[in-house]
Design an enzyme around this catalytic site. Structure first.
Site, PDB file in Angstrom:
ATOM      1  N   SER A 257      -0.650  -5.473  -7.054  1.00 55.86           N
ATOM      2  CA  SER A 257       0.736  -5.187  -6.711  1.00 55.86           C
ATOM      3  C   SER A 257       1.352  -6.307  -5.869  1.00 55.86           C
ATOM      4  CB  SER A 257       0.791  -3.857  -5.956  1.00 55.86           C
ATOM      5  OG  SER A 257       2.103  -3.522  -5.639  1.00 55.86           O
TER       6      SER A 257
ATOM      7  N   CYS B  18       0.827  -1.221   0.000  1.00 52.69           N
ATOM      8  CA  CYS B  18       0.000   0.000   0.000  1.00 52.69           C
ATOM      9  C   CYS B  18       0.856   1.264   0.000  1.00 52.69           C
ATOM     10  CB  CYS B  18      -0.942   0.010   1.198  1.00 52.69           C
ATOM     11  SG  CYS B  18      -2.277  -1.201   1.081  1.00 52.69           S
TER      12      CYS B  18
ATOM     13  N   GLN C 259       8.619   9.109  -8.881  1.00 53.37           N
ATOM     14  CA  GLN C 259       9.620   8.920  -9.938  1.00 53.37           C
ATOM     15  C   GLN C 259      11.041   9.056  -9.393  1.00 53.37           C
ATOM     16  OE1 GLN C 259       8.834   7.969 -13.257  1.00 53.37           O
ATOM     17  NE2 GLN C 259      11.021   7.518 -13.089  1.00 53.37           N
TER      18      GLN C 259
ATOM     19  N   TYR D 186      -2.762   6.189  -0.488  1.00 53.73           N
ATOM     20  CA  TYR D 186      -1.723   6.184  -1.520  1.00 53.73           C
ATOM     21  C   TYR D 186      -2.146   7.099  -2.667  1.00 53.73           C
ATOM     22  CZ  TYR D 186       1.283   3.928  -5.058  1.00 53.73           C
ATOM     23  OH  TYR D 186       2.205   3.662  -6.036  1.00 53.73           O
TER      24      TYR D 186
ATOM     25  N   ASN E  27       6.753   1.694   2.016  1.00 50.10           N
ATOM     26  CA  ASN E  27       8.186   1.939   1.811  1.00 50.10           C
ATOM     27  C   ASN E  27       8.421   3.350   1.271  1.00 50.10           C
ATOM     28  OD1 ASN E  27       9.727  -0.619   2.482  1.00 50.10           O
ATOM     29  ND2 ASN E  27       8.096  -1.427   1.202  1.00 50.10           N
TER      30      ASN E  27
ATOM     31  N   HIS F 162       3.454  -3.832   9.119  1.00 47.69           N
ATOM     32  CA  HIS F 162       2.295  -4.299   8.338  1.00 47.69           C
ATOM     33  C   HIS F 162       1.286  -4.991   9.259  1.00 47.69           C
ATOM     34  CE1 HIS F 162       3.995  -3.449   4.460  1.00 47.69           C
ATOM     35  NE2 HIS F 162       4.876  -4.422   4.466  1.00 47.69           N
TER      36      HIS F 162
ATOM     37  N   ARG G  89       7.867  -0.294  -8.208  1.00 49.00           N
ATOM     38  CA  ARG G  89       7.813  -0.850  -9.552  1.00 49.00           C
ATOM     39  C   ARG G  89       7.203   0.123 -10.559  1.00 49.00           C
ATOM     40  NH1 ARG G  89       4.490  -3.960 -12.820  1.00 49.00           N
ATOM     41  NH2 ARG G  89       2.763  -3.502 -11.424  1.00 49.00           N
ATOM     42  N   LYS G  90       5.917   0.428 -10.355  1.00 49.14           N
ATOM     43  CA  LYS G  90       5.232   1.264 -11.338  1.00 49.14           C
ATOM     44  C   LYS G  90       4.593   2.455 -10.659  1.00 49.14           C
ATOM     45  CE  LYS G  90       3.168  -0.637 -15.535  1.00 49.14           C
ATOM     46  NZ  LYS G  90       1.976  -1.359 -16.015  1.00 49.14           N
TER      47      LYS G  90
END
Length: 302
Positions: free
Chosen positions: A147, A65, A239, A202, A68, A117, A258-259
């Protein structure tokens, strides 16, 4: 010790998972599944006596979620406003690591970042007794599931599921690491109005990181100028974090960051799975404060 130690810890955990299948990866503790590579019954038993400080910054989220990312944001806020840097010497999650880590954490200077978590009911009682501030990050359940599946299936040594079709029912029934997303959500919904709790999503952070950083700073009591807020947001934009992920998190970095897009679930869910998730969300969270905050109709309707 430095970030290198932290990366080494991640590396060790990945090494441990080599050659395991998905069933060997998970063990059950008090009815919830956890990965054997980073968690153990001994650590959980010791964790019950973990001593929280009033000025600890407790960061909570269900896996995948965005916690990190949140840890990096809060770290940057601490460094920018207090001019102190938290050294990443341990795996950031309190439930991960050896039972001796809590002794080592006693040496950490305040304010400490305490990430987890764990389900609300499994958190050390001292978190609530100490009146530490708790920031909970949620993400829409469809992207979370997608994810989570991709993390398992893209990490080189982490055991994967045979298919999304195999993973999906397990996610829906809470038969995955750290248990059920929906149990996690239902319980936190009951505590959203506690004065020491702030719930963010998020999606909110993705939409307006400057506003998010400002809210986080105010919640934890940092005195930050508009320029400082902006500079933290610039450095911790998804990014920027993704570009540095190998440096900060080692081999697992590009998988953790990742994305970061919203709506990626559409590439995995079929119509039936989508309807099942809609029904589950409705059953668990319809009409709740958290349900409204998650903007399910915006992010989870095809």
């Amino acid at each position: 010790m430095t970030e290198k130690t932290f990366v080494d810890e991640i590396q060790k955990a990945l090494e441990k998972s080599k050659g395991l299948n998905i069933n060997e990866l998970l063990f059950s503790y008090q009815g919830t599944l956890y990965p054997v590579t980073v968690c153990s019954a001994e650590t959980f038993q010791t964790l019950e006596n973990f001593e929280t400080r009033k000025d600890d910054m407790v960061l909570v989220s269900y896996p995948k979620c965005g916690i990190n990312w949140l840890i990096l944001i809060v770290n940057d806020l601490v460094a920018t406003t207090l001019k102190t840097k938290q050294e990443n010497t341990e795996l950031p999650f309190i439930e991960c690591g050896d039972p001796e880590k809590y002794q080592r954490m006693k040496q950490f200077p305040s304010p400490r970042i305490v990430a987890t978590h764990l389900h609300y009911n499994n958190l050390p009682k001292s978190i609530f007794k100490s009146k530490a501030k708790v920031l909970v990050l949620f993400r829409n359940p469809k992207d979370t599931a997608a994810s989570f599946f991709r993390f398992h299936n893209n990490a080189p040594t982490i055991p994967s599921y045979n298919s999304w079709e195999e993973f999906f029912p397990k996610f829906m029934n809470g038969q995955v690491a750290w248990g059920s997303y929906f149990d996690h959500a239902v319980t936190w919904n009951k505590h959203m109005d506690n004065e020491n709790v702030l719930v963010l999503t998020y999606e909110e952070l993705k939409e307006d990181l400057v506003a998010g950083v400002k809210q986080i700073a105010e919640f934890f009591g940092f005195t930050a100028t508009a320029e400082q807020i902006q500079s933290v947001a610039d450095r911790t934009a998804f990014q920027a974090v993704q570009d540095r992920s190998q440096e900060t998190h080692g081999v697992v970095g590009p998988l953790l960051f990742r994305k970061g897009v919203v709506g990626d679930w559409k590439s995995l869910f079929d119509a039936t799975q989508s309807q099942k998730m809609d029904a589950k969300f409705k059953e668990c969270l319809a009409g709740t404060k958290l349900g409204a905050k998650l903007k399910y109709d915006v992010y989870c309707k095809a």
